[in-house]
Every structure is written in C-alpha cells, then in structure tokens.
Design a protein around this motif. Structure first.
Motif, PDB file in Angstrom:
ATOM      1  N   UNK A  30       1.065  -1.698  -0.096  1.00 25.75           N
ATOM      2  CA  UNK A  30      -0.270   0.091   0.164  1.00 25.75           C
ATOM      3  C   UNK A  30       0.931   1.262  -0.010  1.00 25.75           C
ATOM      4  N   UNK A  31       2.008   1.840   0.968  1.00 22.97           N
ATOM      5  CA  UNK A  31       2.768   2.283   0.606  1.00 22.97           C
ATOM      6  C   UNK A  31       3.739   2.422  -0.771  1.00 22.97           C
ATOM      7  N   UNK A  32       3.830   1.709  -1.148  1.00 20.84           N
ATOM      8  CA  UNK A  32       4.235   1.397  -2.237  1.00 20.84           C
ATOM      9  C   UNK A  32       3.131   2.256  -3.731  1.00 20.84           C
ATOM     10  N   UNK A  33       2.080   1.348  -3.433  1.00 21.81           N
ATOM     11  CA  UNK A  33       1.048   2.224  -4.415  1.00 21.81           C
ATOM     12  C   UNK A  33       0.935   3.220  -3.963  1.00 21.81           C
ATOM     13  N   UNK A  34       0.759   4.360  -3.005  1.00 24.43           N
ATOM     14  CA  UNK A  34       0.639   5.593  -2.660  1.00 24.43           C
ATOM     15  C   UNK A  34       1.696   6.035  -3.452  1.00 24.43           C
ATOM     16  N   UNK A  35       2.812   5.813  -2.655  1.00 28.04           N
ATOM     17  CA  UNK A  35       4.419   6.793  -3.253  1.00 28.04           C
ATOM     18  C   UNK A  35       4.351   7.194  -4.517  1.00 28.04           C
ATOM     19  N   UNK A  36       3.426   5.384  -5.800  1.00 28.83           N
ATOM     20  CA  UNK A  36       4.078   5.351  -6.803  1.00 28.83           C
ATOM     21  C   UNK A  36       2.712   6.987  -7.582  1.00 28.83           C
ATOM     22  N   UNK A  37       1.509   7.161  -7.223  1.00 27.64           N
ATOM     23  CA  UNK A  37       0.879   7.453  -8.002  1.00 27.64           C
ATOM     24  C   UNK A  37       1.391   9.211  -6.974  1.00 27.64           C
ATOM     25  N   UNK A  38       2.063   9.428  -5.607  1.00 26.64           N
ATOM     26  CA  UNK A  38       2.462  10.540  -4.854  1.00 26.64           C
ATOM     27  C   UNK A  38       3.415  10.681  -4.189  1.00 26.64           C
ATOM     28  N   UNK A  39       4.703  10.638  -4.826  1.00 23.81           N
ATOM     29  CA  UNK A  39       5.754  10.632  -4.494  1.00 23.81           C
ATOM     30  C   UNK A  39       6.483  11.617  -3.234  1.00 23.81           C
ATOM     31  N   UNK A  40       5.602  12.883  -3.639  1.00 27.31           N
ATOM     32  CA  UNK A  40       5.722  13.334  -1.655  1.00 27.31           C
ATOM     33  C   UNK A  40       5.077  12.745  -0.837  1.00 27.31           C
ATOM     34  N   UNK A  41       4.658  11.524  -0.562  1.00 27.35           N
ATOM     35  CA  UNK A  41       4.479  11.350  -0.295  1.00 27.35           C
ATOM     36  C   UNK A  41       4.868   9.346   0.748  1.00 27.35           C
ATOM     37  N   UNK A  42       6.454   9.254   0.180  1.00 33.43           N
ATOM     38  CA  UNK A  42       7.249   8.713  -0.009  1.00 33.43           C
ATOM     39  C   UNK A  42       8.031   8.034   1.370  1.00 33.43           C
ATOM     40  N   UNK A  43       7.457   9.744   1.697  1.00 34.15           N
ATOM     41  CA  UNK A  43       8.456   9.276   3.515  1.00 34.15           C
ATOM     42  C   UNK A  43       6.944   9.129   3.882  1.00 34.15           C
ATOM     43  N   UNK A  44       7.106   8.290   5.197  1.00 34.78           N
ATOM     44  CA  UNK A  44       6.179   7.435   5.997  1.00 34.78           C
ATOM     45  C   UNK A  44       5.182   8.390   7.276  1.00 34.78           C
ATOM     46  N   UNK A  45       6.407   9.760   7.563  1.00 34.94           N
ATOM     47  CA  UNK A  45       5.902  10.781   8.693  1.00 34.94           C
ATOM     48  C   UNK A  45       4.644  11.621   7.512  1.00 34.94           C
ATOM     49  N   UNK A  46       5.745  12.093   6.101  1.00 30.92           N
ATOM     50  CA  UNK A  46       5.045  12.743   5.675  1.00 30.92           C
ATOM     51  C   UNK A  46       3.211  11.905   5.187  1.00 30.92           C
ATOM     52  N   UNK A  47       3.016  11.474   4.302  1.00 38.60           N
ATOM     53  CA  UNK A  47       1.986  10.142   4.934  1.00 38.60           C
ATOM     54  C   UNK A  47       1.221   9.623   5.672  1.00 38.60           C
ATOM     55  N   UNK A  48       1.373   9.767   6.832  1.00 39.74           N
ATOM     56  CA  UNK A  48       0.196   9.745   7.986  1.00 39.74           C
ATOM     57  C   UNK A  48       0.795  11.174   8.807  1.00 39.74           C
ATOM     58  N   UNK A  49       1.169  12.484   8.171  1.00 40.05           N
ATOM     59  CA  UNK A  49       0.613  13.596   8.769  1.00 40.05           C
ATOM     60  C   UNK A  49      -0.182  14.154   7.842  1.00 40.05           C
ATOM     61  N   UNK A  50      -0.467  13.499   6.580  1.00 43.21           N
ATOM     62  CA  UNK A  50      -1.357  13.787   5.704  1.00 43.21           C
ATOM     63  C   UNK A  50      -2.951  12.820   5.091  1.00 43.21           C
ATOM     64  N   UNK A  51      -2.843  11.780   5.983  1.00 42.11           N
ATOM     65  CA  UNK A  51      -3.963  10.525   6.307  1.00 42.11           C
ATOM     66  C   UNK A  51      -4.114  11.539   7.860  1.00 42.11           C
ATOM     67  N   UNK A  52      -4.477  12.081   8.210  1.00 42.19           N
ATOM     68  CA  UNK A  52      -4.447  12.756   9.572  1.00 42.19           C
ATOM     69  C   UNK A  52      -4.770  14.478   8.981  1.00 42.19           C
ATOM     70  N   UNK A  53      -4.530  14.881   8.586  1.00 39.41           N
ATOM     71  CA  UNK A  53      -5.485  16.344   7.708  1.00 39.41           C
ATOM     72  C   UNK A  53      -6.399  15.470   6.419  1.00 39.41           C
ATOM     73  N   UNK A  54      -6.390  14.860   5.644  1.00 36.74           N
ATOM     74  CA  UNK A  54      -7.812  14.447   4.883  1.00 36.74           C
ATOM     75  C   UNK A  54      -8.772  14.415   5.941  1.00 36.74           C
ATOM     76  N   UNK A  55      -8.336  13.693   6.746  1.00 40.37           N
ATOM     77  CA  UNK A  55      -9.931  12.954   7.571  1.00 40.37           C
ATOM     78  C   UNK A  55      -9.776  14.297   9.155  1.00 40.37           C
ATOM     79  N   UNK A  56      -9.633  15.416   8.894  1.00 47.45           N
ATOM     80  CA  UNK A  56      -9.624  16.009   9.948  1.00 47.45           C
ATOM     81  C   UNK A  56     -10.244  17.549   9.141  1.00 47.45           C
TER      82      UNK A  56
END
Length: 313
Positions: free
Chosen positions: A188-214
């Motif tokens: 799942x991380x690789x698939x997200x990073x393939x479509x959104x390279x800026x979310x390759x870092x796990x911390x950035x992915x977590x932050x964006x998931x938090x922002x999207x939910x809030x």
C-alpha cells in the motif's frame, strides 16, 4: 512464501521503530484520525456508571474519529456516518460483551469498518451516485489513491499509518498473519508513493492522512440517545420478524400434519394384457325359445312340495 514474508515483516518492524523514534522526537505533531488518549483512560470511571452512561461516554469518545476513518475507507460521507451509527447500534445490542472487552473502542471500530467495506453497498442506489470530492487538489489526489487500493490493503494502511496501531494489532484486526499484514502495508505504501511521490516518507503520509480526515467537512454523528433508541427499535423489529416466521413455520407444519395421509397406500398397478389368453366376452343374447322358457319358469311355483309332484301328460 515464508522466506519473502519474513524480510517484509522485518522491514515493517524497522519502519515502526523509526517512526516511534520520530514521534518521540516530535511530540507536537497532530494526532492521527481517532488516535487520542487510550480508550481506557477516558472510560476508567465507567465501572461506577450505568450501562447507558458508559455507552454514551464510549460513543462520545470514539464516534467522531470513526466517522473520519470510515470516510477515508469509503470516500463517502453518508456511508461513513451510517457505518458508525450501525456499529454503535450493534455495540448497544451486545453491550454486556463489549463492556468487558479490553478495547471497547476497537470493538466498535472493527464493526464500523466491516459495515463500511461491505460489498453489498454496491447494489444500493443511493451509493451509486457520485459524491462531491474534497475541495483541495492534494486531498482529492490522496483520496483517489487510497480508494484505488484493494479494500484489505486500504484498511491495513489506515490502521497502521492512519491510527498508529502496531503491526501485530493491525494483523489481528484484519484477520491476517503478521508477515501478511507487513506485505500489505509495504504494498500500500508503494502504491501511494507511485502515484504521489511526495508521500514516500512515512511521516509525511501519516500527516496527510490526519489532515485529510480532519479537514473534510463531515456531518456529525447522531446523539448517543438516538443511537440507543435506534438499536432498540431494530432489535424489537428483528424479534417480531423472527416470531412471525416461527409462527408461520409452526402453522405450516400443523397444516401439513393435518392434511397429510396417515397410512401408506400402495399405488395401483396399471392393467396389462396377458398374451395368449382369450378375450373376455359376456353371455350371448337369448333366443326366442329361451325367452319363452324363462317366462314359463318364472310362472311356475318357485318352492313347496308341488314342485316335486310329477305332471302327467
């Protein structure tokens, strides 16, 4: 399969340790969707509360975050709200079981996820119509990338990176082994990073998931008393339906027993012609002499001694 799964689990565990160190180094980061204090911290006084009060406390604590998490799973606002409502209706129906569970909020989360990701929603007309996407372009891209993942991979990613569960807990909630959950997470991380390279870092992915939910505006879940009343109405309706079906089955059984035959009747064998036997025929019609004789006999005495007296001719 075991040789490839073990490195994946080790890699995921290494990511977990690194993420934990990063979280300790940055305590001011925003919490993940629904990742507040432990449920037991806010519900510690529940032992002195009534069942309704304890349920209301659990609902108030967990429902808002679950609505945001269900939205990330489904991409549908109304379905997310409905999933949380139905999950807590089930919680109230099984409250004696949930109240003694070591993680009541996790019990409700699993029920909400199962309802939200049910494939039967595809046949419902109201869920075939598209919903307006998030306003921000980055949020639309992230939500589209999430929804492109298979459901079980999406759920694993949300539990681990969105909520912050450990890998064993994520594997247990998704009913998978730890190596399988690690492989799903890496995929799942690789698939997200393939479509959104800026979310390759796990911390950035977590932050964006938090922002999207809030940040997405979601309708608030109904009040706890409304959920409890809806659960009780649903339970009464199902109880009445079960009673009606039981009465119908009993009536059908009684009618069948009353009208069915009480003994065995062998079926009649159809008649067949025996070869070589002469055909059946009735008596031939009487001749004139036979008719006169029959009339004469009928006029004579039928009984008595006169029948034994000879007639002289």
């Amino acid at each position: 399969m075991t040789q490839t799964a073990a490195p994946a689990a080790a890699a995921a565990d290494a990511d977990t340790a690194a993420d934990a160190e990063a979280d300790a180094a940055a305590p001011g980061d925003a919490a993940a969707p629904g990742d507040a204090a432990a449920p037991g911290d806010d519900l510690a006084p529940a032992a002195t509360l009534t069942a309704a009060q304890a349920f209301d406390a659990l609902y108030t604590f967990a429902a808002p975050a679950l609505v945001r998490q269900a939205y990330l799973l489904t991409g549908r606002r109304e379905l997310a709200r409905e999933s949380v409502e139905r999950a807590f209706q089930l919680v109230w129906q099984r409250w004696p079981e949930v109240a003694v569970d070591r993680d009541p909020a996790g019990w409700a989360r699993a029920a909400a996820y199962e309802y939200a990701m049910s494939p039967w929603h595809r046949v419902r007309v109201r869920h075939r119509l598209p919903e307006p996407p998030p306003v921000a372009l980055d949020d639309r891209r992230l939500l589209s990338a999430l929804l492109s993942l298979p459901p079980v991979y999406r759920r694993t990613l949300l539990l681990y990176d969105g909520i912050g569960l450990g890998l064993p807990e994520t594997a247990a909630e998704t009913e998978a082994s730890t190596p399988a959950a690690a492989n799903r997470l890496l995929y799942a991380r690789a698939a997200i990073a393939a479509r959104l390279p800026e979310l390759a870092e796990n911390q950035e992915l977590r932050r964006r998931l938090t922002e999207l939910g809030n940040t997405d505006r979601l309708r608030a879940a109904p009040k706890p008393v409304v959920v409890r009343m809806g659960s009780e109405r649903r339970a009464r309706r199902w109880t009445r339906t079960a009673i009606a079906f039981t009465v119908l089955i009993i009536g059908s059984t009684a009618f069948t027993l009353h009208t069915a035959a009480d003994h065995y009747e062998a079926p009649q064998v159809p008649a067949t012609m025996v070869p070589g036997a002469p055909p059946r025929s009735g008596p031939a019609p009487l001749s004139v002499e036979e008719v006169e004789l029959r009339g004469k006999l009928r006029t004579m005495f039928g009984d008595g001694p006169q029948r034994l007296l000879p007639q002289l001719r």
